[in-house]
Each structure stands twice: as C-alpha cells, then as structure tokens.
Design an enzyme around this catalytic site. Structure first.
Site, PDB file in Angstrom:
ATOM      1  N   LYS A 143       0.865  -1.194   0.000  1.00 50.05           N
ATOM      2  CA  LYS A 143       0.000   0.000   0.000  1.00 50.05           C
ATOM      3  C   LYS A 143       0.894   1.234   0.000  1.00 50.05           C
ATOM      4  O   LYS A 143       1.794   1.359   0.837  1.00 50.05           O
ATOM      5  CB  LYS A 143      -0.870   0.032   1.246  1.00 50.05           C
ATOM      6  CG  LYS A 143      -2.146  -0.757   1.139  1.00 50.05           C
ATOM      7  CD  LYS A 143      -3.031  -0.473   2.342  1.00 50.05           C
ATOM      8  CE  LYS A 143      -4.316  -1.262   2.287  1.00 50.05           C
ATOM      9  NZ  LYS A 143      -5.127  -1.092   3.516  1.00 50.05           N
ATOM     10  N   GLU A 191       0.232  -1.861  16.664  1.00 50.98           N
ATOM     11  CA  GLU A 191      -0.080  -2.640  15.452  1.00 50.98           C
ATOM     12  C   GLU A 191       0.189  -4.129  15.675  1.00 50.98           C
ATOM     13  O   GLU A 191      -0.492  -4.978  15.114  1.00 50.98           O
ATOM     14  CB  GLU A 191       0.739  -2.124  14.255  1.00 50.98           C
ATOM     15  CG  GLU A 191       0.449  -0.682  13.853  1.00 50.98           C
ATOM     16  CD  GLU A 191      -0.892  -0.473  13.126  1.00 50.98           C
ATOM     17  OE1 GLU A 191      -1.644  -1.442  12.928  1.00 50.98           O
ATOM     18  OE2 GLU A 191      -1.182   0.692  12.780  1.00 50.98           O
ATOM     19  N   LYS A 233       0.879 -10.264   9.096  1.00 45.66           N
ATOM     20  CA  LYS A 233       0.668  -9.298   8.006  1.00 45.66           C
ATOM     21  C   LYS A 233       0.858  -9.992   6.660  1.00 45.66           C
ATOM     22  O   LYS A 233       0.077  -9.812   5.719  1.00 45.66           O
ATOM     23  CB  LYS A 233       1.645  -8.131   8.176  1.00 45.66           C
ATOM     24  CG  LYS A 233       1.608  -7.118   7.052  1.00 45.66           C
ATOM     25  CD  LYS A 233       0.602  -6.014   7.266  1.00 45.66           C
ATOM     26  CE  LYS A 233       0.343  -5.230   5.998  1.00 45.66           C
ATOM     27  NZ  LYS A 233       0.161  -3.836   6.140  1.00 45.66           N
ATOM     28  N   ARG A 247      -8.195  -8.678   4.016  1.00 44.75           N
ATOM     29  CA  ARG A 247      -7.245  -7.602   4.371  1.00 44.75           C
ATOM     30  C   ARG A 247      -7.934  -6.496   5.177  1.00 44.75           C
ATOM     31  O   ARG A 247      -7.287  -5.765   5.918  1.00 44.75           O
ATOM     32  CB  ARG A 247      -6.578  -7.033   3.114  1.00 44.75           C
ATOM     33  CG  ARG A 247      -5.468  -6.040   3.464  1.00 44.75           C
ATOM     34  CD  ARG A 247      -4.553  -5.703   2.316  1.00 44.75           C
ATOM     35  NE  ARG A 247      -3.511  -4.797   2.744  1.00 44.75           N
ATOM     36  CZ  ARG A 247      -2.419  -4.520   2.058  1.00 44.75           C
ATOM     37  NH1 ARG A 247      -2.219  -5.081   0.884  1.00 44.75           N
ATOM     38  NH2 ARG A 247      -1.514  -3.672   2.510  1.00 44.75           N
ATOM     39  N   HIS A 258      -8.779   6.803  12.464  1.00 47.58           N
ATOM     40  CA  HIS A 258      -8.632   7.827  11.427  1.00 47.58           C
ATOM     41  C   HIS A 258      -9.482   9.068  11.707  1.00 47.58           C
ATOM     42  O   HIS A 258      -9.220  10.139  11.162  1.00 47.58           O
ATOM     43  CB  HIS A 258      -8.957   7.232  10.048  1.00 47.58           C
ATOM     44  CG  HIS A 258      -7.866   6.329   9.548  1.00 47.58           C
ATOM     45  ND1 HIS A 258      -7.996   5.553   8.426  1.00 47.58           N
ATOM     46  CD2 HIS A 258      -6.617   6.078  10.022  1.00 47.58           C
ATOM     47  CE1 HIS A 258      -6.879   4.857   8.239  1.00 47.58           C
ATOM     48  NE2 HIS A 258      -6.033   5.167   9.188  1.00 47.58           N
TER      49      HIS A 258
END
Ligand code: GLY
Length: 369
Positions: A143, A191, A233, A247, A258
C-alpha cells in the site's frame, strides 16, 4: 544471521529480511533484488544523518543518483511531496531501470512507494523501515499513498490517493530501533497487538509476557516479536492483496483511529490513535454482542501495560467524530464497515447502528473531573 519471510504479490515475490546490522549490507544485497544500478534515496529527515548516511555509504557514491529528505508529518503527506520526488528523480536522471529506496517510517515509505509506483509508470523500490510500526505493518503489502483534503473542511483524509505497488525487498534492521523514541516504539506495539487480536492469540501472550522488555526496546524480545507479527501481516496481504476481503481485518481500530488522528490538539501518533480505536471497536463489539466485557477489559489492560492510551486525552464532540468516520475508505456507500473483535479473531460488519458507534466513542472519552 538474518531471518527471511517470503511474500507473494501480484507484482512478483519479495522478501522481508530481518537482521541486526542489515543497514550496512544494503549495497551488497541490493543487486539480488533489482537490476537497477542508480537509486534515489528518500530518507526521513529525522534519520538522515544516522541511518540514511549508513545506507548511502553502503551503496556508494556511484549508485546514489540523489537523496531527498522527507519531513514525516501527516499534514505534509500530500501530492506535493510526491511531485517533489518525481522532480528530484527526473533531475537526478532516473529512468525506468532506476529505483527508489526509502529509509524511515511508514509515512516516508508510503510517499516514496507512491512516487515509485507512478514515476515513468512504475519503477522498482525497496523499503528500509526504521520504525517498529513500519517494520511490522506499513512496509509490507504494497500500500502506498498520500492524504487528501476533505471537501468543505480543514481536515485531511488518510491515504485517500495511492496505489498498490509491491517493493522488491523490505530490509528490517532491528538496531535502528535503538534510537527510536519510546513513544514511537509503543505505537508500533499497537499494530502488533492488532495482529494478535485478528489472527494470533499466541502473539498477544508473547507481547503480554514481554511487555516491559518490548517497551524498553530489548533486541532479543524485538527479534522474537518481529517475525511473529510480520507473519500475520504477510498471511493476510498474500490472501487478499487488494483488500477485497480479509485484508480489511487489518483495519481493526483504524476506522475509529482515522477520525481522531488528524485532530492536532489531541497530538496522537498513529499507533496511539489505533490503540484508542481498538478500544472503541472492542466496546462497540461488546454492545452488539460479539465480544465479552472481560475480553475488552483484557485488551485495554494489555494496551495500558504497553503505555498506550485507551481513552482520548480530551473530550471531542462525538457527532464530529461520527462525521469524520464517514470519510474513511472503509465506508461503502452509506454503510460504514467496521472491524470488530470476537473472542477468537475479528469480523467485518456493515450493520452497526449509529447509536452503537456513538456509545463506543463515549467509552473512550475521558471521565470528567
Ligand atoms: N495497514 C493496513 C494494511 O496494510 O492493509
């Protein structure tokens, strides 16, 4: 000795190579992953004099066509940063057989990767993440992208323009974490917790049992953590590179995060916002009957043991947060897609009511007084 994790991608296979001192070997290993012999180095300004200089020396003057420093701030992660890299690549004489190497955190890698994906319709790039967050998450999976300004607002929408473009190699040198501020180290651990919740409860046990070592950056503990978290991941992006299915699970905590990350007064790092976002998602899952209160409490306790925030530092009007969530990429039509934890893993739900989202936000507001 290095550990290698192979990743399959629609753009070809690549490896995540983990090894102490790896930074000093870049010049030797790079010919095995790309035919490029001229490189634009894109380096986070904060590590330019240290890690950037080591990579530059390892490559040697002849191969470094140019070096660009990036200021790693979300407000600057916009198209102008990519244009600056295109211009620098052109000025340095990069052609289609050249490559970009990024050295820094996730933001640097995202911008450098997007420039690589688009310069001359796509050139090779190599990721050298120097933050834990970028090592376990941002550098893997292809990404790339930048933020866009949200219409009629003074806010930026995270990563709303970009491309999927896989690197030729991800080189992880845990020694770079020795100089990483502890707040950034903790952000990366958020994470890793995310990976544990969605796919590997053994990873959660590992993090829980090594919490204080990990927060202090103990190399042995980090070397144990890295492959385990990167495996999660890798498995997810390999199964669904374009985020059409599983995903999305990697967005656990992110739709909430966000909405709060761009609020400057809150002064949250990405990982801190994700930590609060995972708590909000956990409380939301409790409300809709997917998650037990005791599971949510255990998640909150684990995040707190890592020194991560589990409530907002100050109260924010919940209606404005609900509105900001609607500009997330995870919104499909009118339906907000949320990743909610279950006892065993996580699920994607698009039927959560506004009241439940509102109530979840209220659980992560600071208690008055
Ligand atoms: N960081 C989320 C993803 O790579 O899909």
């Amino acid at each position: 000795m290095s550990q290698r994790i192979a990743v399959l991608s629609e753009h070809g296979p690549y490896e995540v190579v983990i090894g102490c001192g790896g930074l000093r070997t870049v010049g030797d290993v790079i010919p095995s992953v790309t035919a490029a012999d001229r490189f634009l180095l894109v380096v986070d300004q904060a590590v330019a004099a240290t890690h950037g200089a080591v990579v530059q020396a390892s490559l040697g003057q002849d191969r470094v066509a140019g070096t660009v420093e990036i200021i790693a701030e979300e407000r600057l992660k916009q198209m102008q940063a990519v244009e600056m890299l295109w211009d620098s690549a052109l000025a340095a004489g990069l052609d289609r057989s050249s490559a970009i190497i990024s050295v820094g955190g996730g933001l640097t890698g995202d911008v450098a990767g997007f420039a690589a994906a688009t310069y001359m319709r796509g050139i090779d790039y190599v990721q050298i993440p120097t933050t834990l967050l970028a090592m376990v998450d941002a550098s893997i999976g292809g990404k790339t992208g930048v933020n866009l300004a949200i219409p009629k607002s003074d806010r930026l929408g995270k990563n709303l323009a970009g491309a999927f473009w896989a690197p030729k190699m991800v080189l992880v040198d845990p020694e770079t974490l020795e100089t990483l501020p502890v707040r950034e180290l903790r952000s990366g651990l958020a994470e890793c917790v995310k990976h544990g919740v969605i796919a590997d409860h053994g990873l959660l046990e590992l993090i829980s049992s090594r919490a204080s070592l990990l927060v202090s950056g103990d190399v042995d503990a980090v070397l144990e953590l890295l492959p385990r978290s990167i495996d999660v991941k890798r498995d997810v992006v390999q199964a669904d590179e374009r985020e059409r299915g599983c995903r999305m699970l990697l967005n656990f905590g992110h739709t909430f995060a966000h909405a709060i990350e761009p609020i400057e007064e809150l002064d949250l790092t990405h990982g801190e916002a994700v930590s609060i976002g995972m708590c909000a998602a956990a409380w939301c899952a409790c409300r809709v009957g997917l998650y037990a209160q005791s599971d949510a409490e255990a998640l909150v306790a684990l995040l707190e043991s890592l020194g991560l925030p589990t409530v907002l530092p100050q109260t924010v009007p919940i209606d404005s947060l609900c509105l900001a969530m609607r500009y997330d990429k995870k919104v499909s039509g009118d339906r907000m897609r949320l990743v909610l934890p279950t006892h065993d893993a996580a699920v994607v739900r698009d039927d959560v009511s506004q009241q439940d989202v509102h109530a979840a936000w209220s659980r992560v507001m600071p208690v008055a007084g």
